[in-house]
Scaffold this motif. Structure first.
Motif, PDB file in Angstrom:
ATOM      1  N   GLU A   3      33.734  30.998   6.543  1.00 29.42           N
ATOM      2  CA  GLU A   3      32.763  29.972   6.164  1.00 29.42           C
ATOM      3  C   GLU A   3      33.462  28.624   6.031  1.00 29.42           C
ATOM      4  N   GLY A   4      32.840  27.597   6.563  1.00 23.84           N
ATOM      5  CA  GLY A   4      33.422  26.258   6.531  1.00 23.84           C
ATOM      6  C   GLY A   4      34.168  25.900   7.804  1.00 23.84           C
ATOM      7  N   THR A   5      34.232  26.826   8.746  1.00 22.95           N
ATOM      8  CA  THR A   5      34.890  26.529  10.019  1.00 22.95           C
ATOM      9  C   THR A   5      34.144  25.403  10.719  1.00 22.95           C
ATOM     10  N   GLN A   6      34.900  24.454  11.237  1.00 21.80           N
ATOM     11  CA  GLN A   6      34.323  23.312  11.956  1.00 21.80           C
ATOM     12  C   GLN A   6      34.516  23.510  13.445  1.00 21.80           C
ATOM     13  N   VAL A   7      33.501  23.138  14.215  1.00 22.51           N
ATOM     14  CA  VAL A   7      33.567  23.238  15.668  1.00 22.51           C
ATOM     15  C   VAL A   7      33.360  21.847  16.254  1.00 22.51           C
ATOM     16  N   ASP A   8      34.324  21.368  17.009  1.00 22.94           N
ATOM     17  CA  ASP A   8      34.211  20.100  17.727  1.00 22.94           C
ATOM     18  C   ASP A   8      34.018  20.415  19.202  1.00 22.94           C
ATOM     19  N   VAL A   9      32.940  19.876  19.776  1.00 21.64           N
ATOM     20  CA  VAL A   9      32.594  20.150  21.168  1.00 21.64           C
ATOM     21  C   VAL A   9      32.696  18.852  21.958  1.00 21.64           C
ATOM     22  N   THR A  10      33.412  18.910  23.074  1.00 22.67           N
ATOM     23  CA  THR A  10      33.538  17.766  23.973  1.00 22.67           C
ATOM     24  C   THR A  10      32.995  18.165  25.339  1.00 22.67           C
ATOM     25  N   LYS A  11      32.034  17.407  25.801  1.00 20.34           N
ATOM     26  CA  LYS A  11      31.402  17.649  27.100  1.00 20.34           C
ATOM     27  C   LYS A  11      32.001  16.679  28.109  1.00 20.34           C
ATOM     28  N   ILE A  12      32.460  17.209  29.233  1.00 16.36           N
ATOM     29  CA  ILE A  12      33.048  16.379  30.281  1.00 16.36           C
ATOM     30  C   ILE A  12      32.175  16.498  31.530  1.00 16.36           C
ATOM     31  N   MET A  13      31.643  15.359  31.950  1.00 16.39           N
ATOM     32  CA  MET A  13      30.725  15.328  33.090  1.00 16.39           C
ATOM     33  C   MET A  13      31.473  15.082  34.397  1.00 16.39           C
ATOM     34  N   ALA A  14      30.861  15.504  35.488  1.00 13.61           N
ATOM     35  CA  ALA A  14      31.354  15.232  36.839  1.00 13.61           C
ATOM     36  C   ALA A  14      30.184  14.687  37.640  1.00 13.61           C
ATOM     37  N   SER A  15      30.509  14.126  38.806  1.00 13.03           N
ATOM     38  CA  SER A  15      29.442  13.598  39.664  1.00 13.03           C
ATOM     39  C   SER A  15      29.519  14.254  41.036  1.00 13.03           C
ATOM     40  N   ASP A  16      28.491  13.990  41.831  1.00 15.53           N
ATOM     41  CA  ASP A  16      28.428  14.492  43.215  1.00 15.53           C
ATOM     42  C   ASP A  16      28.551  15.996  43.325  1.00 15.53           C
ATOM     43  N   PRO A  17      27.689  16.821  42.802  1.00 20.47           N
ATOM     44  CA  PRO A  17      26.495  16.438  42.045  1.00 20.47           C
ATOM     45  C   PRO A  17      26.813  16.243  40.560  1.00 20.47           C
ATOM     46  N   ARG A  18      25.943  15.488  39.895  1.00 22.09           N
ATOM     47  CA  ARG A  18      26.088  15.261  38.455  1.00 22.09           C
ATOM     48  C   ARG A  18      25.903  16.600  37.740  1.00 22.09           C
ATOM     49  N   VAL A  27      27.824  19.215  34.252  1.00 25.76           N
ATOM     50  CA  VAL A  27      28.854  19.423  33.240  1.00 25.76           C
ATOM     51  C   VAL A  27      30.004  20.149  33.933  1.00 25.76           C
ATOM     52  N   ALA A  28      31.180  19.548  33.933  1.00 23.45           N
ATOM     53  CA  ALA A  28      32.336  20.139  34.598  1.00 23.45           C
ATOM     54  C   ALA A  28      33.165  20.984  33.642  1.00 23.45           C
ATOM     55  N   GLU A  29      33.239  20.525  32.382  1.00 25.16           N
ATOM     56  CA  GLU A  29      34.062  21.227  31.391  1.00 25.16           C
ATOM     57  C   GLU A  29      33.470  21.020  30.012  1.00 25.16           C
ATOM     58  N   VAL A  30      33.582  22.054  29.194  1.00 30.88           N
ATOM     59  CA  VAL A  30      33.250  21.942  27.776  1.00 30.88           C
ATOM     60  C   VAL A  30      34.471  22.410  27.001  1.00 30.88           C
ATOM     61  N   VAL A  31      34.955  21.535  26.134  1.00 31.94           N
ATOM     62  CA  VAL A  31      36.077  21.870  25.264  1.00 31.94           C
ATOM     63  C   VAL A  31      35.505  22.191  23.890  1.00 31.94           C
ATOM     64  N   VAL A  32      35.782  23.385  23.405  1.00 34.98           N
ATOM     65  CA  VAL A  32      35.297  23.829  22.111  1.00 34.98           C
ATOM     66  C   VAL A  32      36.523  24.084  21.237  1.00 34.98           C
ATOM     67  N   GLU A  33      36.646  23.290  20.174  1.00 32.77           N
ATOM     68  CA  GLU A  33      37.822  23.387  19.302  1.00 32.77           C
ATOM     69  C   GLU A  33      37.391  23.801  17.898  1.00 32.77           C
ATOM     70  N   PHE A  34      37.906  24.940  17.465  1.00 30.47           N
ATOM     71  CA  PHE A  34      37.597  25.491  16.150  1.00 30.47           C
ATOM     72  C   PHE A  34      38.705  25.144  15.166  1.00 30.47           C
ATOM     73  N   THR A  35      38.316  24.644  14.007  1.00 36.13           N
ATOM     74  CA  THR A  35      39.267  24.390  12.927  1.00 36.13           C
ATOM     75  C   THR A  35      38.814  25.213  11.725  1.00 36.13           C
ATOM     76  N   ILE A  74      38.737  26.740  25.175  1.00 36.59           N
ATOM     77  CA  ILE A  74      38.551  27.129  23.784  1.00 36.59           C
ATOM     78  C   ILE A  74      39.896  26.955  23.066  1.00 36.59           C
ATOM     79  N   LYS A  75      39.860  26.236  21.939  1.00 36.84           N
ATOM     80  CA  LYS A  75      41.060  25.977  21.138  1.00 36.84           C
ATOM     81  C   LYS A  75      40.837  26.458  19.715  1.00 36.84           C
ATOM     82  N   PHE A  76      41.893  26.961  19.090  1.00 38.51           N
ATOM     83  CA  PHE A  76      41.812  27.454  17.731  1.00 38.51           C
ATOM     84  C   PHE A  76      42.856  26.762  16.865  1.00 38.51           C
ATOM     85  N   ASN A  77      42.426  26.202  15.764  1.00 36.92           N
ATOM     86  CA  ASN A  77      43.326  25.595  14.776  1.00 36.92           C
ATOM     87  C   ASN A  77      43.178  26.368  13.472  1.00 36.92           C
ATOM     88  N   TRP A  78      44.228  27.087  13.118  1.00 34.11           N
ATOM     89  CA  TRP A  78      44.211  27.883  11.893  1.00 34.11           C
ATOM     90  C   TRP A  78      44.953  27.126  10.841  1.00 34.11           C
TER      91      TRP A  78
END
Length: 134
Positions: free
Chosen positions: A70-85, A87-95, A130-134
């Motif tokens: 309980e209290g775990t934080q999740v930071d999500v970063t969306k990385i877009m690409a074009s041609d075609p537009r 989502v190319a990558e999603v970075v999910v970082e758990f602390t 996916i990243k984990f910060n303990w």
């Protein structure tokens, strides 16, 4: 049976109602795609769904094994690409909170990160970092 009902509000916005609960989410096109960027974009929701789904399945695994995350934080970063537009990558970082987890507890929680419904449903070309910060 329908799960979600969506109404187009105009101005590149939608109102989405979860029929079971009645909760609503409005989406808006992002500013780099002719929108106002005042609400989540549909691709933001995709990235959010990935982070939330992984967190939920880790929560189930933790609860089943008596591990308090309980209290775990999740930071999500969306990385877009074009041609075609897209989502190319999603970075999910758990602390995780500082609770002196054992290596076995950490491995147990991390082991389910990629096996929940959303990660398994996304196209394999979408990079899921996916990243984990303990």
């Amino acid at each position: 049976m329908t799960t979600i009902k969506t109404i187009y509000l105009g101005e590149l916005r939608t109102e989405n109602e979860h029929l079971q609960s009645g909760n609503k989410v409005i989406t808006d096109a992002p500013t780099d795609n002719r929108g106002k960027g005042e609400y989540f974009s549909p691709t933001d929701l995709l990235a959010t769904a990935l982070g939330s789904c992984i967190m939920t399945i880790m929560g189930i695994k933790a609860r089943d094994n008596g591990i308090d995350i309980e209290g775990t934080q999740v930071d999500v970063t969306k990385i877009m690409a074009s041609d075609p537009r897209r989502v190319a990558e999603v970075v999910v970082e758990f602390t995780f909170p500082a609770k002196n987890y054992t290596n076995e507890e950490k491995q147990l929680v991390e082991s389910v990160a990629g096996v929940s419904p959303v990660p398994l449903s996304l196209h394999p070309d979408l990079v899921q970092t996916i990243k984990f910060n303990w």
